[in-house]
Scaffold this motif. Structure first.
Motif, short mmCIF file in Angstrom:
data_model
loop_
_atom_site.label_atom_id
_atom_site.label_comp_id
_atom_site.label_asym_id
_atom_site.label_seq_id
_atom_site.Cartn_x
_atom_site.Cartn_y
_atom_site.Cartn_z
N SER A 86 5.22 -30.16 -104.39
CA SER A 86 4.90 -31.17 -105.40
C SER A 86 4.19 -32.34 -104.73
O SER A 86 4.33 -32.56 -103.52
CB SER A 86 6.16 -31.65 -106.11
N PRO A 87 3.45 -33.14 -105.49
CA PRO A 87 2.82 -34.34 -104.93
C PRO A 87 3.83 -35.32 -104.36
O PRO A 87 3.55 -35.98 -103.34
CB PRO A 87 2.07 -34.93 -106.13
N ALA A 88 5.01 -35.41 -104.96
CA ALA A 88 6.03 -36.34 -104.46
C ALA A 88 6.49 -35.94 -103.07
O ALA A 88 6.70 -36.81 -102.20
CB ALA A 88 7.20 -36.38 -105.44
N GLN A 89 6.63 -34.64 -102.81
CA GLN A 89 7.04 -34.19 -101.48
C GLN A 89 5.99 -34.54 -100.44
O GLN A 89 6.32 -34.94 -99.31
CB GLN A 89 7.28 -32.68 -101.50
N MET A 101 -1.65 -23.36 -101.49
CA MET A 101 -1.39 -24.47 -102.39
C MET A 101 -1.90 -24.15 -103.79
O MET A 101 -2.90 -23.45 -103.96
CB MET A 101 -2.07 -25.75 -101.86
N SER A 102 -1.23 -24.69 -104.77
CA SER A 102 -1.66 -24.49 -106.15
C SER A 102 -2.89 -25.36 -106.44
O SER A 102 -3.22 -26.29 -105.69
CB SER A 102 -0.53 -24.86 -107.11
N ALA A 103 -3.56 -25.04 -107.52
CA ALA A 103 -4.74 -25.81 -107.90
C ALA A 103 -4.37 -27.26 -108.20
O ALA A 103 -5.15 -28.18 -107.92
CB ALA A 103 -5.40 -25.16 -109.12
N GLU A 123 -5.92 -30.55 -106.22
CA GLU A 123 -6.53 -31.65 -106.96
C GLU A 123 -5.90 -32.98 -106.59
O GLU A 123 -6.59 -34.02 -106.49
CB GLU A 123 -6.41 -31.39 -108.46
N PHE A 124 -4.61 -32.99 -106.32
CA PHE A 124 -3.94 -34.23 -105.93
C PHE A 124 -4.41 -34.70 -104.56
O PHE A 124 -4.59 -35.91 -104.33
CB PHE A 124 -2.42 -34.03 -105.93
#
Length: 433
Positions: free
Chosen positions: A81-84, A128-130, A134-135
């Protein structure tokens, strides 16, 4: 522990080991990264290469080079996740996250890395996911973070072809394969710690070339071939297989099959089964090679005969074309001979005759044929004239006599009556009598 087993353990996959080999493509990639870090503004850098080309080794080598000069963050496992990701960046900078909100964490990370020399490296980014990709792009747009993203070449090129990535500032660095001339130095550097100082003399140049061909220059596959080769040599030494106590091409093929570098349905570590499979494949290869050589030699012989023996100006004997003609003796033979001569090909005479006598003989034959044809035509014309000639037999009844004259003393001679052309009194037309 035998020397072969020690060599095999050195070649085990270990990206964290400091013994980095600077191949030609690796040197280019390393210098390119160093130049971008020192001369350009913060942006995304993509390190692309085939699986096993040494991308992970490059990232670890860069970390060892720059960890004393700048803040280096190496994330080997993809985050979820972006938070991680933001929490990991703050942790590496020695800052404790004050919130779980993504936007708050982003602002905190931007503040922490602004003005700090750093390098953030993301390995296996193709996993990594799309959304996460993007993040990362959004973070890069802040012009604060240096991202070095390592991923497989095909997936990386597909991602960079997208409009929202292609339009952003980025740099692409390609990592190539091992070159044939680099095989011996690479293996010597890897094995020097276990006493293999003359690798080419120990293994042989031919064996090194075959290992490169099996691996197609891929670092990982090249190491796997020799890793399994050393294990097989250790097995042969401990089990007294005297035929296989030294490196050989058969053992190398066995190692490539065992490492799954060469395609094979066999999936086993058994020495005898691997030996049988290697010899079977090698035998088929040799048969195909022999058949190819035979075909090439045959084609070469045909070419030599047609281009040298027949058409070469330096040949001992010249092949000249001569037409054999036999004059016919009758009209029937003439007709038959003309039909046969027009349909049959020229007969090739194998005599080494000069060209001028042959031309003279042909000219004489043609002249003789023409003279005989003219004579034959004259004979035919005479026969036609004889058939048209009218013979009138002597007949007293057909002779016109004058009654006032005495009878003739002799019979009239045979005369030829020729046709007379005049005007008819009945029709007034020009008619023939």
């Amino acid at each position: 522990m035998s020397q072969w087993l020690s060599a095999a353990r050195v070649l085990e996959e270990n990206t964290k080991e400091g013994n980095y080999f600077e191949a030609q493509s690796g040197i280019y990639a390393l210098r390119r990264v160093q130049t971008l870090l020192e001369t350009t503004f913060p942006q995304m850098m993509f390190l692309l290469g085939e699986p096993g080309s040494g991308k992970s080794f490059m990232l670890h080598h860069l970390k060892r080079l720059y960890e004393k000069k700048r803040l280096c963050v190496l994330i080997e496992n993809p985050f979820l996740s972006p938070a991680q990701l933001l929490q990991r960046l703050l942790s590496c900078a020695g800052i404790t996250a004050t919130s779980h909100d993504v936007e708050a964490l982003r602002l905190q990370a931007v503040e922490a890395y602004t003005g700090v020399d750093h390098l953030i490296m993301l390995d296996e980014a193709q996993l990594m996911s799309a959304q996460l990709r993007e993040f990362v792009r959004i973070l890069s747009d802040s012009k604060v973070f240096y991202f070095l993203i390592a991923m497989h070449q095909r997936e990386g090129e597909e991602m960079l072809s997208l409009a929202h990535f292609h339009s952003r500032p980025h740099q692409v660095i390609y990592l190539g394969d091992l070159q044939p001339s680099e095989c011996v130095p690479y293996l010597a550097k890897e094995l020097q710690s276990v006493g293999f100082f003359n690798v080419e003399a120990l293994l042989g140049k031919r064996l090194m070339e075959e290992a490169w061909r099996y691996s197609r220059g891929n670092f990982r596959n090249f190491k796997k071939c020799f890793y399994h080769l050393f294990l097989l040599l250790d097995y042969a030494q401990t089990h007294q297989k005297k035929e296989f106590l030294k490196p050989s091409l058969v053992l190398l093929r066995m190692a490539a099959i065992r490492a799954r570098v060469l395609a094979s349905e066999l999936n086993t570590d058994d020495f005898d089964q691997l030996l049988h499979e290697a010899r079977r494949k090698s035998g088929g290869k040799h048969k195909a090679l022999v058949a190819s050589l035979v075909m090439v030699v045959g084609m070469g012989a045909v070419w030599y005969y047609t281009h040298t023996a027949l058409f070469s100006p330096h040949a001992k004997r010249e092949k000249s074309l001569g037409v054999e003609y036999v004059a016919p003796s009758s009209e029937v033979e003439l007709k038959t001979h003309e039909e046969t001569f027009s349909s049959e090909p020229l007969h090739v005479k194998d005599e080494a005759l000069p060209m001028e006598p042959l031309v003279e003989e042909q000219t004489q034959a043609i002249a003789t044929q023409e003279a005989e044809e003219i004579a034959q035509e004259e004979i035919i014309k005479e026969e036609i004239i004889k058939e048209e000639t009218i013979k009138v037999e002597h007949n007293t009844a057909s002779v016109l006599q004058n009654p006032n004259l005495p009878p003739p003393t002799s019979l009239p001679k045979t005369i030829r009556i020729l046709p007379f052309r005049g005007v008819s009194t009945a029709t007034g037309l020009d008619e023939q009598y």
